[in-house]
Structure formats: structure tokens, C-alpha cells
Design a protein around this motif. Structure first.
Motif, PDB file in Angstrom:
ATOM      1  N   THR A 195       7.224  -0.459  -5.095  1.00 35.47           N
ATOM      2  CA  THR A 195       8.466  -0.581  -4.329  1.00 35.47           C
ATOM      3  C   THR A 195       9.632  -0.600  -5.309  1.00 35.47           C
ATOM      4  O   THR A 195       9.526  -1.136  -6.414  1.00 35.47           O
ATOM      5  CB  THR A 195       8.490  -1.862  -3.478  1.00 35.47           C
ATOM      6  OG1 THR A 195       8.330  -3.006  -4.330  1.00 35.47           O
ATOM      7  CG2 THR A 195       7.371  -1.843  -2.438  1.00 35.47           C
ATOM      8  N   THR A 253      -1.547   1.015  -6.910  1.00 33.75           N
ATOM      9  CA  THR A 253      -1.851   0.649  -5.524  1.00 33.75           C
ATOM     10  C   THR A 253      -0.576   0.584  -4.698  1.00 33.75           C
ATOM     11  O   THR A 253      -0.529   1.077  -3.564  1.00 33.75           O
ATOM     12  CB  THR A 253      -2.561  -0.713  -5.496  1.00 33.75           C
ATOM     13  OG1 THR A 253      -3.711  -0.660  -6.338  1.00 33.75           O
ATOM     14  CG2 THR A 253      -2.974  -1.081  -4.088  1.00 33.75           C
ATOM     15  N   SER A 254       0.474  -0.024  -5.239  1.00 32.25           N
ATOM     16  CA  SER A 254       1.713  -0.214  -4.488  1.00 32.25           C
ATOM     17  C   SER A 254       2.905  -0.184  -5.434  1.00 32.25           C
ATOM     18  O   SER A 254       2.882  -0.834  -6.488  1.00 32.25           O
ATOM     19  CB  SER A 254       1.682  -1.554  -3.740  1.00 32.25           C
ATOM     20  OG  SER A 254       2.934  -1.873  -3.186  1.00 32.25           O
ATOM     21  N   THR A 277       9.910   4.489  -7.558  1.00 32.99           N
ATOM     22  CA  THR A 277       8.861   5.238  -6.855  1.00 32.99           C
ATOM     23  C   THR A 277       8.770   6.687  -7.326  1.00 32.99           C
ATOM     24  O   THR A 277       7.781   7.364  -7.040  1.00 32.99           O
ATOM     25  CB  THR A 277       9.084   5.218  -5.334  1.00 32.99           C
ATOM     26  OG1 THR A 277      10.294   5.927  -5.026  1.00 32.99           O
ATOM     27  CG2 THR A 277       9.167   3.799  -4.803  1.00 32.99           C
ATOM     28  N   GLU A 316      -6.071   7.602  -1.855  1.00 30.98           N
ATOM     29  CA  GLU A 316      -4.740   7.740  -2.450  1.00 30.98           C
ATOM     30  C   GLU A 316      -4.657   8.898  -3.442  1.00 30.98           C
ATOM     31  O   GLU A 316      -3.617   9.106  -4.066  1.00 30.98           O
ATOM     32  CB  GLU A 316      -4.350   6.429  -3.154  1.00 30.98           C
ATOM     33  CG  GLU A 316      -4.283   5.233  -2.238  1.00 30.98           C
ATOM     34  CD  GLU A 316      -3.264   5.429  -1.123  1.00 30.98           C
ATOM     35  OE1 GLU A 316      -2.159   5.942  -1.407  1.00 30.98           O
ATOM     36  OE2 GLU A 316      -3.585   5.095   0.037  1.00 30.98           O
TER      37      GLU A 316
END
Length: 513
Positions: free
Chosen positions: A41, A38-39, A29, A479
Motif C-alpha cells: 500500500t 503479498t501486500s 505500488t 499472484e
């Protein structure tokens, strides 16, 4: 000879085992991805890229092998190892695996990048998604690794897809000519940031840059100079096809532009019959605009355009041809509308879709036309009312040839100064009243070349603004935030330097030393 005790051997073995199994602490991250995914982890471990000797490709889907070969070349450069590609019918347990997702699993052009200790998996909605996932993977790594140190990729999962289908830049090769290798270099810049369109401005008053075999004087005569009187140049059709393939291997579509009926002095100088008075014009090496026009009521004009579009369509696999249409100040309004209507039918005859600068909205637009907003809000909203899509290229925000500030030694400022924050901090879907996301095909950042004469100057005007335009096209507005973005951009300064990119070191960005 000194004897080594069994205990000593056990200590050595345990130490070796411990060092081999030691966990590599990472945080995916914290990687400064541009565009912002978008994402993301993180799972806190590391994949040792130096051991990546095999890149597996799902057998069957087209377009994946070139992505795998692209990655293999990058790994070889970084590690000194010889990574190889191999097709497979099943997911491997280790290495790198590139595959296509099930229908509906990912958004178009989207990807899922999964990194664990033994396997890197790049799964794309399509071949483009796989390549974009690859570019994200490369941003976890340095540009160069001269000391051949072990390289660990942070483990975790990234899921991602773009906000807009069309994310591009225009390169004006007419005012100043850029050769094949220089254009390839620009294509590489776009690919680094998941941009997928290169719009080539191939004709203007100062030079005609694409070979048209049925009208050879366009390049033989009209391509021999440029702004300031330099030697100019042009692309043969074989060279153009080489550029198209080079771009396609990087999931980039080339959109060729033939500007008309204005910005046509190079053509008017090459063929006298294209002028209303039948007299050839002199070649032009200045920078004024709006003084030239094809003769809109001559049949030879439309035969000329038909030949040009036919030959260009044959060597352009992408769906679009750009017909220009801007700043045709000496063409009477009714003549201009008549001309654009006729040209639309010619382009449609060769199964291509039309893009034109926002002035073309004055014509009766056919289906699947895209109006490129650059200056006139009224023209653009009129285009939307006529059913056109919009390509967002507002000059005051997105023109790469605008100066950063009053001290910038290159560029112009007729549309204002565009510092890095001003170029980044806008939303295509809310910029113009009456134009919403549903109307927008995408975003394009044009680089006009009146003052830009070589690739170093191209780099200076393009960077660091280009990554911001890429993010506008890719990342959802909610975002995006300038204060957060500038800290990610700051970390890319070292990437620019490692690549030899001559960039503008904006004082607004906290560059890492």
C-alpha cells in the motif's frame, strides 16, 4: 551596500520553508518488486534516504546487527554519507529501525516494511525476515547513485512472507571450479532476490573440491583438474567456513553435496582401495556420466564415507547434507539400495538431515529425508509414499544449465530449451500428479557446469531466469502471471547492467532502454 528589505527576507524564508516542506510525490505500488510481495500500500510521500545517518537495531535479538551493517554499507555507497548502527530499547522517531515482531504477528521468514516521511521500520518474524525486508527496501533504490542526488524512498507499507521455506540454487563447482570470491558473488545474487539456500555440488567424476583432512589425497590429487583439463582447485576447510559465514550473514544456508555411489571418479582416482578391484582410476576431464561407482561391499568404503560426513558436518551448521545418489548406472540395484541405506545411518549419526536426488527413493528411507525431484516422477512419488519431502528441481523447467533456445552459445538441451517464460510459468504444487504443496520443502534451480567455465558465463545462464525461480519460491501462485511479471523483470535489466551482470536479453521481455 544595498539594503535587503524585511519583505525580501520574508519572501526568501517562506520560499526556503516551502521547498523544505514540499511533498515528494511517489507511488510505492509502482515499484517493480521481485519477488512480488503479498501486500503493498502506498501513501504518496517520500523518505529522504540521504538524511539516514542512524540505523537503529532492537537490543537483544541475535542476527540483526549484521543486517543493519549490510544496510549501512549500501546507504554509504549510494549517498556518500556515513550511516552508523546503534542498538536501542525503544522505537525511534526518525531514521531506520530494525526489530523482531511479537510471536505470531508475522509468518515465518515474513516481514513488515513501513516507510513514512521520518522513519523506515523493518520488522521481521525473525532475523531472516528482517534481511528479506531489507532486500525489498533496496529494490526501491537505484543500484548506484554516481551523482549523489537526493534519494527518496516511496512511503507506504509492505507485508510479506514466502510460499516455501526452502528457496535455493545449486552451483556445480566440480565440473568447473569456482573460487571463493566467485562463490561469494553467486551468494550475493541469491540474496538480492530473497533466496535462502546455496547447494554446493562439491564432488563428482571431474574433481573433489572440499578438503577432508583424514583423506588428503581427495583434494591433493582428485582436485587438480576439471572438464577440459583445466587446473581445477578446492576449498580448504577454513575457506569453506568463510563461505558458510558469508552466506549466513545474508540469511543463506549452505547445503554441501558429496555425490555417491556414482559420480565418484575423482575419489576413485585418489584412493585405489575404494575400487572393487583395488586399482586407482585415471583422472577424468570429460562430461559423460554413469560410469563410476564406489565399491558398495567393502568396509573401507563406509569408513571413508563416515570420515567425510563427520568432517563436513563439523563445519556445516545447517541441518542438511546432500548425498547425491543420481545416475549410478553401473551400481547394481540391490547394491545401490544397500549403500543408500547404510549412508543414511551415517548421516543421521552426525545429526544431519538427508537430501538426495530422486533415485534415493528406491532405498528404505528414514525420517526427515528429502527427495530432490529432477527427472523421475515415479521415483519421486515413491519417495512421497515413503514419507519423504520433495525439493522441486524439474530439469525441464528449473535447470539453469539448459540453453534458452537453439542459438544459445552456452549450456545443454537434453532436458529441452528453457526460455525465461518457460522457466517462470509453472507451479511446484501442481506440476506432478501426487505431489502437493504439503509434500514440498521448496524449490531449487541447479546450475551444472559442464559448459560453464567462468563467472561471466555463470551470470549469463543465471540471469534473467534466477529472479523468476525466486518468485516461484516466494509468491503465491494466484499472484503470479507471466505477462505481468515480464514487465517487472524488464525494469531489472538496468539493475543487472549497473551491477555488471552479463545477462541474456530475452526477446520475450520488454527491456527498458
Amino acid at each position: 551596500m544595498r539594503k535587503i528589505s524585511v519583505l525580501s527576507i520574508l519572501v526568501i524564508l517562506m520560499s526556503m520553508f516551502q521547498s523544505c516542506s514540499e511533498k515528494i510525490e511517489t507511488d510505492l505500488t509502482q515499484t517493480a518488486f521481485i519477488p512480488k510481495p503479498t501486500s503493498v500500500t502506498a501513501t504518496g510521500d517520500g523518505y529522504n534516504l540521504t538524511k539516514a545517518s542512524l540505523i537503529y537495531v532492537q537490543e537483544g535479538p541475535a542476527g540483526l546487527l549484521s543486517t543493519a551493517e549490510f544496510l549501512a554499507e549500501k546507504i554509504n555507497q549510494l549517498t556518500g554519507n556515513s550511516a552508523e548502527t546503534k542498538t536501542t530499547n525503544s522505537t525511534p522517531s526518525k531514521g531506520v529501525y530494525i526489530s523482531i515482531a511479537e510471536d505470531g504477528e508475522l509468518n515465518k521468514q515474513g516481514y513488515e516494511l513501513k516507510i513514512n516521511k521520518n522513519l523506515i521500520s523493518i520488522k521481521g518474524a525473525d532475523a531472516a525476515g528482517c534481511f528479506f525486508g531489507l532486500q525489498t527496501l533496496l529494490q526501491t533504490l537505484p543500484v548506484a547513485n554516481d551523482n549523489a542526488q537526493p534519494l527518496y524512498v516511496p512511503t507506504g507499507t509492505i507485508t510479506d512472507s514466502p510460499e516455501y521455506y526452502y528457496r535455493g540454487s545449486m552451483l556445480d563447482v566440480s565440473r568447473h571450479f569456482f573460487n571463493v570470491e566467485e562463490v561469494k558473488q553467486y551468494i550475493d545474487f541469491l540474496a538480492m532476490y530473497k533466496m535462502n539456500v546455496l547447494h554446493l555440488h562439491l564432488s563428482d567424476d571431474q574433481g573433489w573440491r572440499i578438503e577432508i583432512k583424514s583423506w588428503p589425497k581427495l583434494t591433493d590429487f582428485g582436485g587438480q583438474t576439471e572438464v577440459g583439463g583445466g587446473e581445477g582447485g578446492f576449498y580448504t576447510q577454513e575457506q569453506y567456513k568463510e563461505l558458510v559465514q558469508y552466506a549466513a550473514d545474508r540469511q543463506i544456508m549452505i547445503v554441501p553435496e558429496i555425490d555417491m555411489p556414482g559420480h565418484t571418479n575423482a575419489a576413485l582416482a585418489s584412493y585405489a582401495e575404494l575400487n572393487c578391484d583395488g586399482k586407482a582410476r585415471e583422472l577424468y576431464t570429460g562430461t559423460e556420466v554413469g560410469f563410476s561407482t564406489l565399491c558398495t561391499d567393502k568396509e573401507i568404503t563406509y569408513q571413508f564415507i563416515d570420515d567425510v560426513i563427520r568432517e563436513l558436518a563439523e563445519i556445516t551448521p545447517g541441518p542438511y547434507i546432500h548425498i547425491g545418489g543420481d545416475e549410478s548406472h553401473v551400481t547394481a540395484h540391490d547394491d545401490y539400495v544397500y549403500f543408500v541405506n547404510k549412508v543414511q545411518d551415517i548421516v543421521k549419526k552426525y545429526d544431519k538431515k538427508i537430501i538426495g536426488w530422486d533415485e534415493i527413493a528406491n532405498a528404505k528411507l528414514i525420517d526427515d529425508v528429502t527427495v530432490q525431484f529432477w527427472a523421475d516422477v515415479e521415483n519421486t512419488t515413491m519417495g512421497v509414499e515413503k514419507g519423504a519431502q520433495v525439493l522441486m528441481s524439474p530439469a525441464a523447467r528449473a535447470y539453469l544449465d539448459m540453453q534458452y533456445d537453439s542459438t544459445t552459445h552456452l549450456g545443454l538441451h537434453w532436458a529441452g530449451y528453457i526460455e525465461v517464460d518457460h522457466g517462470y510459468d509453472w507451479d511446484p504444487a501442481t506440476l506432478v500428479e501426487g505431489i502437493t504443496k504439503e509434500n514440498i520443502l521448496g524449490i531449487e534451480a541447479p546450475l551444472w557446469s559442464e559448459t560453464v567455465t567462468n563467472i561471466d558465463e555463470v551470470e549469463y545462464m543465471t540471469f534473467p531466469r534466477l529472479p523468476g525461480y525466486a518468485e516461484i519460491g516466494w509468491t503465491a501462485p494466484a499472484e503470479r502471471n507471466w505477462d505481468e511479471y515480464k514487465t517487472r523483470l524488464a525494469k531489472h535489466g538496468k539493475r543487472f547492467e549497473a551491477l555488471g551482470i552479463d545477462y541474456y536479453k530475452s526477446a520475450l521481455v520488454p527491456w527498458e532502454e
